[in-house]
Design a protein around this motif. Structure first.
Motif, PDB file in Angstrom:
ATOM      1  N   THR A  16       0.796  -1.222   0.000  1.00 10.58           N
ATOM      2  CA  THR A  16       0.000   0.000   0.000  1.00 10.58           C
ATOM      3  C   THR A  16       0.834   1.281   0.000  1.00 10.58           C
ATOM      4  O   THR A  16       0.374   2.308  -0.485  1.00 10.58           O
ATOM      5  CB  THR A  16      -0.915   0.078   1.248  1.00 10.58           C
ATOM      6  OG1 THR A  16      -0.057   0.202   2.404  1.00 10.58           O
ATOM      7  CG2 THR A  16      -1.789  -1.154   1.378  1.00 10.58           C
ATOM      8  N   ALA A  18       1.158   3.105   2.267  1.00 11.38           N
ATOM      9  CA  ALA A  18       0.358   4.087   3.016  1.00 11.38           C
ATOM     10  C   ALA A  18       1.222   4.702   4.118  1.00 11.38           C
ATOM     11  O   ALA A  18       2.059   4.012   4.723  1.00 11.38           O
ATOM     12  CB  ALA A  18      -0.856   3.409   3.633  1.00 11.38           C
ATOM     13  N   PRO A  19       1.045   6.008   4.378  1.00 11.80           N
ATOM     14  CA  PRO A  19       1.861   6.636   5.433  1.00 11.80           C
ATOM     15  C   PRO A  19       1.596   5.982   6.775  1.00 11.80           C
ATOM     16  O   PRO A  19       0.511   5.476   7.033  1.00 11.80           O
ATOM     17  CB  PRO A  19       1.371   8.095   5.419  1.00 11.80           C
ATOM     18  CG  PRO A  19       0.102   8.112   4.662  1.00 11.80           C
ATOM     19  CD  PRO A  19       0.086   6.903   3.777  1.00 11.80           C
ATOM     20  N   GLY A  25       4.212  -1.140   3.514  1.00 12.40           N
ATOM     21  CA  GLY A  25       2.812  -1.017   3.964  1.00 12.40           C
ATOM     22  C   GLY A  25       2.040  -2.244   3.517  1.00 12.40           C
ATOM     23  O   GLY A  25       0.945  -2.149   2.959  1.00 12.40           O
ATOM     24  N   GLY A  43      -7.299  -3.088   2.101  1.00 11.72           N
ATOM     25  CA  GLY A  43      -6.937  -3.551   3.446  1.00 11.72           C
ATOM     26  C   GLY A  43      -7.169  -5.032   3.594  1.00 11.72           C
ATOM     27  O   GLY A  43      -7.277  -5.746   2.584  1.00 11.72           O
ATOM     28  N   ARG A 354       4.999   6.000  -4.232  1.00 12.39           N
ATOM     29  CA  ARG A 354       4.692   7.136  -3.351  1.00 12.39           C
ATOM     30  C   ARG A 354       5.649   8.316  -3.548  1.00 12.39           C
ATOM     31  O   ARG A 354       5.208   9.458  -3.729  1.00 12.39           O
ATOM     32  CB  ARG A 354       4.737   6.688  -1.878  1.00 12.39           C
ATOM     33  CG  ARG A 354       4.312   7.775  -0.871  1.00 12.39           C
ATOM     34  CD  ARG A 354       4.521   7.278   0.549  1.00 12.39           C
ATOM     35  NE  ARG A 354       5.923   6.986   0.817  1.00 12.39           N
ATOM     36  CZ  ARG A 354       6.350   5.876   1.434  1.00 12.39           C
ATOM     37  NH1 ARG A 354       5.497   4.962   1.861  1.00 12.39           N
ATOM     38  NH2 ARG A 354       7.647   5.676   1.627  1.00 12.39           N
ATOM     39  N   THR A 368      -0.164   5.701  -3.686  1.00 13.86           N
ATOM     40  CA  THR A 368      -0.372   4.754  -2.579  1.00 13.86           C
ATOM     41  C   THR A 368      -1.727   4.059  -2.799  1.00 13.86           C
ATOM     42  O   THR A 368      -2.554   4.532  -3.605  1.00 13.86           O
ATOM     43  CB  THR A 368      -0.451   5.488  -1.214  1.00 13.86           C
ATOM     44  OG1 THR A 368      -1.597   6.352  -1.230  1.00 13.86           O
ATOM     45  CG2 THR A 368       0.811   6.284  -0.933  1.00 13.86           C
ATOM     46  N   GLU A 370      -4.747   3.830  -1.071  1.00 15.36           N
ATOM     47  CA  GLU A 370      -5.571   4.370   0.021  1.00 15.36           C
ATOM     48  C   GLU A 370      -6.921   4.784  -0.530  1.00 15.36           C
ATOM     49  O   GLU A 370      -7.024   5.249  -1.676  1.00 15.36           O
ATOM     50  CB  GLU A 370      -4.888   5.609   0.633  1.00 15.36           C
ATOM     51  CG  GLU A 370      -3.583   5.347   1.356  1.00 15.36           C
ATOM     52  CD  GLU A 370      -2.969   6.647   1.854  1.00 15.36           C
ATOM     53  OE1 GLU A 370      -2.289   7.305   1.054  1.00 15.36           O
ATOM     54  OE2 GLU A 370      -3.195   7.003   3.022  1.00 15.36           O
ATOM     55  N   LYS A 373      -7.936   7.538  -3.483  1.00 14.69           N
ATOM     56  CA  LYS A 373      -6.918   7.744  -4.532  1.00 14.69           C
ATOM     57  C   LYS A 373      -7.450   7.180  -5.861  1.00 14.69           C
ATOM     58  O   LYS A 373      -8.361   6.332  -5.883  1.00 14.69           O
ATOM     59  CB  LYS A 373      -5.623   7.031  -4.164  1.00 14.69           C
ATOM     60  CG  LYS A 373      -4.886   7.611  -2.940  1.00 14.69           C
ATOM     61  CD  LYS A 373      -4.013   8.779  -3.318  1.00 14.69           C
ATOM     62  CE  LYS A 373      -3.255   9.348  -2.125  1.00 14.69           C
ATOM     63  NZ  LYS A 373      -1.892   8.819  -1.971  1.00 14.69           N
TER      64      LYS A 373
END
Ligand SMILES: O=C(O)CC[C@@H]1NC(=O)NC1=O
Ligand SMILES: [Fe+3]
Length: 405
Positions: A16, A18-19, A25, A43, A354, A368, A370, A373
Motif C-alpha cells: 500500500t 500508506a503513510p 505497507g 486492506g 509514493r 499509494t 488508500e 486515490k
C-alpha cells in the motif's frame, strides 16, 4: 453505478505504501475495492464491509501482489532520431567535447526535433511509452528541452500532452527550455535565459502546456544565477519547479532547488551535506537516476546515506533520454538503484510509487493504495515484491488497472 459496478479484488497481497505503515505497507490477506475509478477500500479482506460486495464484480487475485501503478517521475521521452552514432564514437574513446564537435550531444537532438513534425514526434515516442506502460507505468513526467525555441518547445509539449490521448496514462509536462544553449545563441547564455524566462515560459504557460519548470544547473549548461532567473518567472506564474542538480559537479544545485521549495532535485551525484539538509527542510524529493550514472560511467555515487540521515524522500526514475540514459524500463532502473546506489528494495519500490508521486506534486491523487486515490494499479505475478527489483529484463506484470472515473 450499474454501468460501472464496484470491482473487488480478493485473495491478494497489497503493497500500500500508506503513510504510517513500515516498509511497503504490506497487507498479506488483502482485498481492494474500486468504485467509479477510485479506490473504495484497500486492506485486510476480513475488514471488507459486506455492503461492498453486494452487486460487485469480484476477481480472485490468486495471491498476487498489487502495488500502486508505477510512476516514472523524470523522463525526456519526447525526442526525435537517436544518438547511437555518438555511443559508437564514445566506445572508440571520443570525449564529450569531441562528440560535440562532431555534431553530437544535446544539439544534435535539437536539430532532429526541430525537423520533425508534431505527428512524427508522437509516432517516434509511442514505442518508448509502450515499453513503460507494459511494465505497469500509469503516470509519467515528460520534459521538453530539445526544442530550445518557442515553436519547437511548444511542439514538444503538445506532443507530450497528446500521449495521454493515445495511451491509458497520465502525463505531467515539464518545461526544460533551460536545458542547453541552442546553436543560434552564439554563446550568449544570459540572452538565451532571458528569452526562456521572459518569452518562452509565459507563452507556454498561457497555452496550459506546462505543469512544472526544470533547468540544467551545470558548468556545461546554466549557472545558479541563470537558473534563478527562470525559477523567479516560474514562481510568478504559480508553477512548481524541479532541477537537474549536482550531476557532474557541485554548484550548490540542491540548495538552490530547496530555496525555491522545488518539488525535486534530480541526479545529485555531487550533492553535499548542506544540500541534503536544505532539501530536508524544504521537503524537496531526491530523484535518483541510476540509468544516467550507469550509461555515462559516472563514478561518484549520490549521497544516499546523507539523504537517509536527513530524512530526504528518495524517488527513482529512468531519465529516459537519447544521450545519457536511453532507458525505457522502470523496473531495470530500480535494479540499478539497488545494485549501484545500494537502495533497499522497499526504498526502490517506494521510489517508483509514493515518492515519485511526491516528486510530481500529485501524491494526493496517486502513489499509494488508500481510499479516495485514483484506482491506478499494477497486479504482479510474484511471490515477493523483491522480485520486481531483483530481476533484470523480466516483466512479471499480470494486469494493469487504470482509473476510468
Ligand atoms: O544528452 C542529452 O540528450 C540529455 C542529457 C541529460 N540532460 C541533462 O540535463 N542531464 C543529462 O544527463
Ligand atoms: Fe534528465
Amino acid at each position: 453505478t450499474p454501468e460501472n459496478p464496484v470491482r473487488v479484488w480478493r485473495n491478494v497481497r497489497l503493497a500500500t505504501f500508506a503513510p504510517g505503515l513500515a516498509g511497503l505497507g504490506a497487507v498479506e490477506k488483502g482485498a481492494l475495492a474500486i468504485r467509479d475509478g477510485r479506490i473504495a477500500f484497500a486492506g485486510a479482506e476480513a475488514d471488507l464491509p459486506a455492503a461492498a460486495l453486494r452487486g460487485a464484480e469480484t476477481i480472485d487475485g490468486e495471491g498476487r501482489w498489487i502495488t500502486p501503478g508505477l510512476i516514472d517521475c523524470h523522463t525526456h521521452l519526447v525526442w526525435a532520431g537517436d544518438r547511437a552514432h555518438e555511443f559508437e564514437l564514445r566506445l572508440r574513446g571520443a570525449s564529450y567535447e569531441e562528440v560535440a564537435r562532431a555534431g553530437g550531444g544535446i544539439v544534435s537532438s535539437v536539430g532532429a526535433l526541430r525537423r520533425a513534425s508534431e505527428d512524427e514526434l508522437v509516432r517516434q515516442t509511442l514505442p518508448r511509452l509502450d515499453a513503460l506502460v507494459a511494465e505497469g507505468v500509469t503516470t509519467l513526467e515528460v520534459k521538453s528541452g530539445y526544442g530550445l525555441d518557442l515553436p519547437s518547445e511548444r511542439k514538444a509539449l503538445r506532443a507530450a500532452r497528446r500521449l495521454a490521448e493515445l495511451r491509458p496514462v497520465s502525463i505531467r509536462t515539464t518545461f526544460l527550455g533551460a536545458h542547453a544553449l541552442p546553436p543560434e545563441a552564439g554563446g550568449d547564455k544570459d540572452r538565451y535565459i532571458a528569452e526562456v524566462a521572459d518569452t518562452m515560459l509565459p507563452a507556454l504557460a498561457a497555452d496550459h502546456l506546462v505543469d512544472a519548470v526544470d533547468a540544467f544547473c551545470e558548468g556545461i549548461a546554466f549557472s545558479p544565477g541563470q537558473v534563478a532567473r527562470v525559477f523567479d518567472r516560474a514562481r510568478s506564474l504559480g508553477l512548481p519547479v524541479k532541477l537537474h542538480a549536482d550531476q557532474l559537479s557541485n554548484l550548490g544545485g540542491a540548495a538552490l532547488a530547496a530555496r525555491y521549495d522545488a518539488l525535486s532535485a534530480d541526479h545529485l551525484e555531487h550533492t553535499d551535506e548542506a544540500g541534503a539538509a536544505a532539501m530536508a527542510r524544504s521537503g524537496t524529493v531526491a530523484v535518483l537516476l541510476p540509468g544516467a550514472y550507469y550509461f555515462i560511467r559516472e563514478t561518484k555515487l549520490p549521497p544516499v546515506e546523507l539523504f537517509r540521515r536527513h530524512g530526504v524522500p528518495m524517488a527513482v526514475a529512468t531519465d529516459a533520454n537519447p544521450g545519457t540514459s536511453p532507458l525505457t524500463s522502470l523496473l531495470l532502473a530500480t535494479n540499478m538503484a539497488a545494485t549501484l546506489f545500494r537502495l533497499t528494495v522497499d526504498e526502490c519500490l517506494a521510489g517508483v510509487t509514493r515518492e515519485a508521486a511526491r516528486a510530481l506534486g500529485i501524491l494526493s491523487e496517486v502513489g499509494t493504495l488508500e481510499p479516495g486515490k485514483r484506482a491506478d494499479l499494477a497486479v504482479w505475478s510474484v511471490e515477493r515484491p523483491a522480485e520486481l527489483v531483483y530481476r533484470m529484463g523480466f516483466n512479471p506484470l499480470h494486469a494493469r488497472i487504470r482509473a476510468v472515473s
